[in-house]
Design an enzyme around this catalytic site. Structure first.
Site, PDB file in Angstrom:
ATOM      1  N   GLU A   1       4.975   6.980   1.970  1.00  0.00           N
ATOM      2  CA  GLU A   1       3.372   6.612   2.208  1.00  0.00           C
ATOM      3  C   GLU A   1       2.835   7.930   1.958  1.00  0.00           C
ATOM      4  O   GLU A   1       1.915   8.021   1.054  1.00  0.00           O
ATOM      5  CB  GLU A   1       3.123   6.748   4.183  1.00  0.00           C
TER       6      GLU A   1
ATOM      7  N   GLU B   1      -3.668   5.113   4.929  1.00  0.00           N
ATOM      8  CA  GLU B   1      -2.368   5.286   4.410  1.00  0.00           C
ATOM      9  C   GLU B   1      -2.864   7.046   4.655  1.00  0.00           C
ATOM     10  O   GLU B   1      -1.862   7.862   5.618  1.00  0.00           O
ATOM     11  CB  GLU B   1      -2.277   5.471   2.985  1.00  0.00           C
TER      12      GLU B   1
ATOM     13  N   GLU C   1      -0.561  -2.512   7.742  1.00  0.00           N
ATOM     14  CA  GLU C   1       0.210  -3.032   6.949  1.00  0.00           C
ATOM     15  C   GLU C   1       0.820  -4.423   6.515  1.00  0.00           C
ATOM     16  O   GLU C   1       0.450  -4.106   5.070  1.00  0.00           O
ATOM     17  CB  GLU C   1       1.903  -2.740   7.379  1.00  0.00           C
TER      18      GLU C   1
ATOM     19  N   ASP D   1       5.171  -1.972   1.500  1.00  0.00           N
ATOM     20  CA  ASP D   1       4.082  -2.085   2.623  1.00  0.00           C
ATOM     21  C   ASP D   1       4.654  -2.916   3.248  1.00  0.00           C
ATOM     22  O   ASP D   1       4.757  -2.064   4.778  1.00  0.00           O
ATOM     23  CB  ASP D   1       2.459  -2.305   2.403  1.00  0.00           C
TER      24      ASP D   1
ATOM     25  N   HIS E   1      -2.823  -4.415   3.809  1.00  0.00           N
ATOM     26  CA  HIS E   1      -2.061  -4.647   2.837  1.00  0.00           C
ATOM     27  C   HIS E   1      -1.121  -5.208   1.871  1.00  0.00           C
ATOM     28  O   HIS E   1      -1.241  -5.734   1.097  1.00  0.00           O
ATOM     29  CB  HIS E   1      -1.347  -3.299   3.099  1.00  0.00           C
TER      30      HIS E   1
ATOM     31  N   TYR F   1      -1.136  -7.021  -1.654  1.00  0.00           N
ATOM     32  CA  TYR F   1      -0.468  -6.712  -2.829  1.00  0.00           C
ATOM     33  C   TYR F   1      -0.222  -8.650  -2.800  1.00  0.00           C
ATOM     34  O   TYR F   1       0.075  -8.443  -4.603  1.00  0.00           O
ATOM     35  CB  TYR F   1       0.321  -6.103  -3.053  1.00  0.00           C
TER      36      TYR F   1
ATOM     37  N   HIS G   1      -2.501   6.786   7.992  1.00  0.00           N
ATOM     38  CA  HIS G   1      -1.335   6.790   8.863  1.00  0.00           C
ATOM     39  C   HIS G   1      -0.208   8.308   8.890  1.00  0.00           C
ATOM     40  O   HIS G   1       0.362   8.855   9.985  1.00  0.00           O
ATOM     41  CB  HIS G   1      -0.482   5.698   7.790  1.00  0.00           C
TER      42      HIS G   1
HETATM   43 FE   LIG Z   1       0.127   0.142   3.656  1.00  0.00          FE
HETATM   44 FE   LIG Z   2       1.022   2.952   5.979  1.00  0.00          FE
END
Ligand SMILES: [Fe+2]
Ligand SMILES: [Fe+2]
Length: 337
Positions: free
Chosen positions: A179, A213, A104, A73, A107, A111, A216
């Site tokens: 993505e 995603e 993002e 990301d 994200h 993670y 996006h």
């Molecule tokens: Fe993402």
């Molecule tokens: Fe994304």
């Protein structure tokens, strides 16, 4: 301070929101805000117990998967700022991209938290975060991304048709291949674990990342549609060939990652079924872009077909107050899963 732009890719920094030239992008920005979630809402506790139950092959798969998530990301966020925001000349679209950048960041934070939880040993953790350097199957995917970033790095503005084609290839690469394919591949492993009752915390966070995603990608394709309407001459046979070749390359890059993850194969998940899945997804991306599919493969993963519906159900169950307005046509569940 700006000269008036005629088309979306005309260079400049258009500022005027009234009259609104691209109301669809503004609506997407508003829709995205309704999907706000935070990493703190994801409970990863039960995952730790599940991880101890996994076979060595499954543990290897999870190790590789989280190592990919460690940087995926961030690469997308960098390209968003350095390329997409720079060249998509519409204040409505830039509102959406600002929101996407925040997503993002969430994200990346998710993670980061996931790796900190899954990898208690500092050396394992450091190695996972350094995966783009030291794990060949992840390095190859990163190099694919960097190649398409580098293609447009020196473009200060999109003056010529050749400039615009290069930009379109970058945009399509990030939406359809990164993505829309690398991440979808990664999500398939997560949902394969979930279909066996494992790693529910990861699956919960993935539901929300997956949803983001999908949005996006849908936004990027809408940008492509708009450019096609405004400048149809850009969409010639050469572009179609370049996009098709790019998707084939992405399928191969994701497959060599899949070989690394699956090894000799695990029950219900192996390189052959992953190939079929990726080919099916790649065909969907090509068709969404108005290009001919090339593989003709069927989706072998029933747990991915259910995903779209299940994700929304989970979302509504968990977030009855925060999520107040129903999804209305912003995510095409039939098409993208
Ligand atoms: Fe993402
Ligand atoms: Fe994304």
């Amino acid at each position: 301070m700006t000269t008036e732009a005629k088309n979306l890719l005309d260079p400049g920094f258009e500022l005027t929101l009234r009259p609104m030239r691209y109301p669809d992008f503004y609506e997407r920005y508003r829709d995205a805000i309704k999907n706000t979630w935070t990493v703190e809402e994801v409970d990863l506790h039960s995952d730790v117990a599940d991880l101890a139950k996994l076979t060595p092959g499954e543990q290897h798969m999870i190790g590789r998967l989280v190592a990919f998530f460690a940087t995926g990301d961030s690469i997308v966020a960098n390209n968003l700022v350095l390329t997409l925001y720079k060249h998509i000349n519409s204040p409505e679209a830039r509102l959406y991209l600002s929101r996407q950048l925040f997503e993002e960041a969430v994200h990346v934070q998710f993670y980061l938290t996931l790796l900190d939880t899954y990898l208690p040993d500092p050396e394992d953790r450091a190695a996972a975060f350094d995966a783009v350097e030291n794990i060949p199957s992840i390095r190859e995917k990163a190099e694919f991304c960097f190649k398409w970033i580098n293609e447009v790095e020196k473009l200060e503005s999109l003056q010529t048709q050749a400039d615009r084609r290069r930009f379109l290839l970058n945009l399509i690469c990030f939406a359809a291949c990164i993505e829309g394919l690398f991440f979808y591949g990664a999500f398939a492993y997560v949902y394969w674990f979930r279909s066996r009752g494992l790693l529910h915390g990861l699956a919960t966070g993935t539901n929300w990342v997956f949803r983001d995603e999908t949005m996006h990608m849908s936004f990027a394709f809408e940008v492509v549609d708009t450019v096609r309407k405004e400048e149809p001459e850009l969409f010639d046979d050469q572009l179609q060939q370049q996009v098709t070749d790019m998707l084939k390359e992405a399928v191969e890059a994701e497959l060599q990652f899949g070989r690394d993850l699956c090894g000799e194969g695990l029950p219900g998940m192996n390189t052959d079924s992953m190939r079929q899945y990726l080919e099916c997804v790649a065909d969907q991306r090509l068709q969404r872009l108005g290009f001919a599919p090339v593989y003709g493969s069927e989706n072998p993963f029933s747990f991915m077909e259910l995903q779209g519906v299940q994700e929304l159900t989970n979302f509504f169950e968990r977030r009855p107050s925060a999520y107040q307005v129903a999804v209305e046509g912003t995510v095409d569940l039939d098409e993208d899963f």
